[in-house]
Motif scaffolding. Structure first.
Motif, PDB file in Angstrom:
ATOM      1  N   UNK A 139     -46.297 -36.317 -28.620  1.00 45.30           N
ATOM      2  CA  UNK A 139     -45.605 -35.137 -28.123  1.00 45.30           C
ATOM      3  C   UNK A 139     -44.666 -34.590 -29.195  1.00 45.30           C
ATOM      4  N   UNK A 140     -44.134 -33.417 -28.963  1.00 45.74           N
ATOM      5  CA  UNK A 140     -43.408 -32.686 -29.999  1.00 45.74           C
ATOM      6  C   UNK A 140     -42.045 -33.273 -30.313  1.00 45.74           C
ATOM      7  N   UNK A 141     -41.583 -34.246 -29.532  1.00 46.05           N
ATOM      8  CA  UNK A 141     -40.301 -34.900 -29.807  1.00 46.05           C
ATOM      9  C   UNK A 141     -40.490 -36.379 -30.149  1.00 46.05           C
ATOM     10  N   UNK A 142     -41.686 -36.752 -30.570  1.00 45.86           N
ATOM     11  CA  UNK A 142     -41.995 -38.149 -30.875  1.00 45.86           C
ATOM     12  C   UNK A 142     -41.535 -38.505 -32.286  1.00 45.86           C
ATOM     13  N   UNK A 143     -40.250 -38.299 -32.562  1.00 45.96           N
ATOM     14  CA  UNK A 143     -39.730 -38.482 -33.912  1.00 45.96           C
ATOM     15  C   UNK A 143     -39.728 -39.947 -34.328  1.00 45.96           C
ATOM     16  N   UNK A 144     -39.591 -40.870 -33.396  1.00 42.59           N
ATOM     17  CA  UNK A 144     -39.567 -42.285 -33.751  1.00 42.59           C
ATOM     18  C   UNK A 144     -40.893 -42.736 -34.348  1.00 42.59           C
ATOM     19  N   UNK A 145     -42.000 -42.300 -33.753  1.00 38.80           N
ATOM     20  CA  UNK A 145     -43.321 -42.708 -34.250  1.00 38.80           C
ATOM     21  C   UNK A 145     -43.866 -41.760 -35.312  1.00 38.80           C
ATOM     22  N   UNK A 146     -43.386 -40.507 -35.331  1.00 34.48           N
ATOM     23  CA  UNK A 146     -43.861 -39.500 -36.282  1.00 34.48           C
ATOM     24  C   UNK A 146     -42.640 -38.789 -36.873  1.00 34.48           C
ATOM     25  N   UNK A 147     -41.959 -39.425 -37.826  1.00 35.34           N
ATOM     26  CA  UNK A 147     -40.667 -38.920 -38.300  1.00 35.34           C
ATOM     27  C   UNK A 147     -40.728 -37.597 -39.047  1.00 35.34           C
ATOM     28  N   UNK A 148     -41.905 -37.115 -39.387  1.00 35.45           N
ATOM     29  CA  UNK A 148     -42.022 -35.824 -40.068  1.00 35.45           C
ATOM     30  C   UNK A 148     -41.914 -34.630 -39.116  1.00 35.45           C
ATOM     31  N   UNK A 149     -41.963 -34.864 -37.806  1.00 32.95           N
ATOM     32  CA  UNK A 149     -42.041 -33.753 -36.850  1.00 32.95           C
ATOM     33  C   UNK A 149     -40.862 -32.780 -36.942  1.00 32.95           C
ATOM     34  N   UNK A 150     -39.609 -33.226 -37.045  1.00 29.49           N
ATOM     35  CA  UNK A 150     -38.516 -32.243 -37.134  1.00 29.49           C
ATOM     36  C   UNK A 150     -38.658 -31.316 -38.338  1.00 29.49           C
ATOM     37  N   UNK A 151     -39.063 -31.864 -39.483  1.00 27.66           N
ATOM     38  CA  UNK A 151     -39.204 -31.027 -40.676  1.00 27.66           C
ATOM     39  C   UNK A 151     -40.381 -30.069 -40.542  1.00 27.66           C
ATOM     40  N   UNK A 152     -41.465 -30.511 -39.921  1.00 27.59           N
ATOM     41  CA  UNK A 152     -42.595 -29.609 -39.707  1.00 27.59           C
ATOM     42  C   UNK A 152     -42.196 -28.459 -38.798  1.00 27.59           C
ATOM     43  N   UNK A 153     -41.475 -28.758 -37.719  1.00 30.15           N
ATOM     44  CA  UNK A 153     -40.995 -27.691 -36.835  1.00 30.15           C
ATOM     45  C   UNK A 153     -40.111 -26.718 -37.602  1.00 30.15           C
ATOM     46  N   UNK A 154     -39.244 -27.237 -38.464  1.00 27.43           N
ATOM     47  CA  UNK A 154     -38.365 -26.375 -39.255  1.00 27.43           C
ATOM     48  C   UNK A 154     -39.183 -25.514 -40.221  1.00 27.43           C
ATOM     49  N   UNK A 155     -40.185 -26.110 -40.865  1.00 32.13           N
ATOM     50  CA  UNK A 155     -41.014 -25.365 -41.810  1.00 32.13           C
ATOM     51  C   UNK A 155     -41.761 -24.224 -41.125  1.00 32.13           C
ATOM     52  N   UNK A 156     -42.255 -24.470 -39.931  1.00 33.76           N
ATOM     53  CA  UNK A 156     -42.972 -23.418 -39.207  1.00 33.76           C
ATOM     54  C   UNK A 156     -42.046 -22.232 -38.930  1.00 33.76           C
ATOM     55  N   UNK A 157     -40.838 -22.546 -38.469  1.00 36.64           N
ATOM     56  CA  UNK A 157     -39.866 -21.482 -38.203  1.00 36.64           C
ATOM     57  C   UNK A 157     -39.524 -20.736 -39.474  1.00 36.64           C
TER      58      UNK A 157
END
Length: 231
Positions: free
Chosen positions: A56-74
């Motif tokens: 899921x989109x807040x699964x930062x513990x298992x996929x720590x790149x997600x916050x940066x990917x969300x930021x890059x998209x914005x």
């Protein structure tokens, strides 16, 4: 055109989006951050396409790149680059734009009818579609509409099916890239997951693919071509 494609899981199909990019002669940079954490430097690209995944989109513990990917998209959208998020990609785009991710609230699976809103009918990409159309779904999560975004499409179970957040930034909850060959491979690859999402669906697959699936293939390629034309 130069397009960064971000895959979020081991089995990722580009499907109808890949067909449209190939037709346009796009040069592709392929990124698999679920494996190595690497994300594109968007200064080298004209567009970004972010596909789905089982997390899921807040699964930062298992996929720590997600916050940066969300930021890059914005940031890419704010810089005027074309951005497309599909399923998890749309949820991450919504996250990057400050919306709320709602986990596990809206399960949908199979070829589902989606209806355009008034804004969707006037949209430069989704406006190429009929007012109501079948398209493939495989998700349990949803999100709130980002502030200032145009709400483009809804289904009976999930109100947020598509949105546009700026001149060239789109998110779709539905898998319009998933043509019938992609869906058949998902069924072969993940039979247990399919059965959990939709008990008995494997037995209905062939009949649904021959009818609604064929129409969804046409819808998906129309939408993919319309997005690529915006790059």
């Amino acid at each position: 055109m130069r397009v960064a494609i971000v895959e979020n899981t081991k089995v990722t199909h580009h499907g109808q989006v890949g067909v449209a990019l190939h037709e346009a002669g796009a040069r592709i940079g392929l990124y698999k951050p679920w494996s190595d954490g690497r994300l594109p430097d968007m200064a080298a690209y004209d567009a970004m396409v972010v596909f789905g995944g089982e997390q899921h989109a807040r699964a930062d513990d298992s996929h720590p790149y997600l916050p940066e990917l969300a930021r890059q998209m914005q940031a890419a959208g704010q810089a005027g680059q074309a951005v497309l998020g599909i399923c998890l990609g749309a949820q991450l785009l919504a996250r990057g734009l400050g919306a709320e991710n709602l986990i596990g609230l809206t399960p949908e699976f199979g070829w589902v009818d989606v209806a355009l809103t008034k804004a969707g009918a006037a949209d430069p990409v989704l406006g190429a579609l009929p007012a109501r159309f079948p398209v493939f779904q495989w998700h349990s999560d949803t999100f709130t509409l980002p502030e200032g975004a145009a709400h483009l499409a809804r289904s009976d179970k999930a109100a947020q099916q598509a949105f546009r957040a700026g001149p060239k930034v789109w998110g779709t909850q539905f898998h319009f890239e998933a043509n019938r060959a992609v869906v058949a491979d998902w069924l072969r690859s993940f039979p247990e997951a399919v059965e959990r999402m939709a008990p008995g669906w494997a037995d209905r697959h062939a009949a649904e693919a021959a009818g609604r699936g064929a129409e969804a293939d046409r819808i998906g390629l129309t939408l993919a071509r319309a997005f690529v034309a915006q790059i």
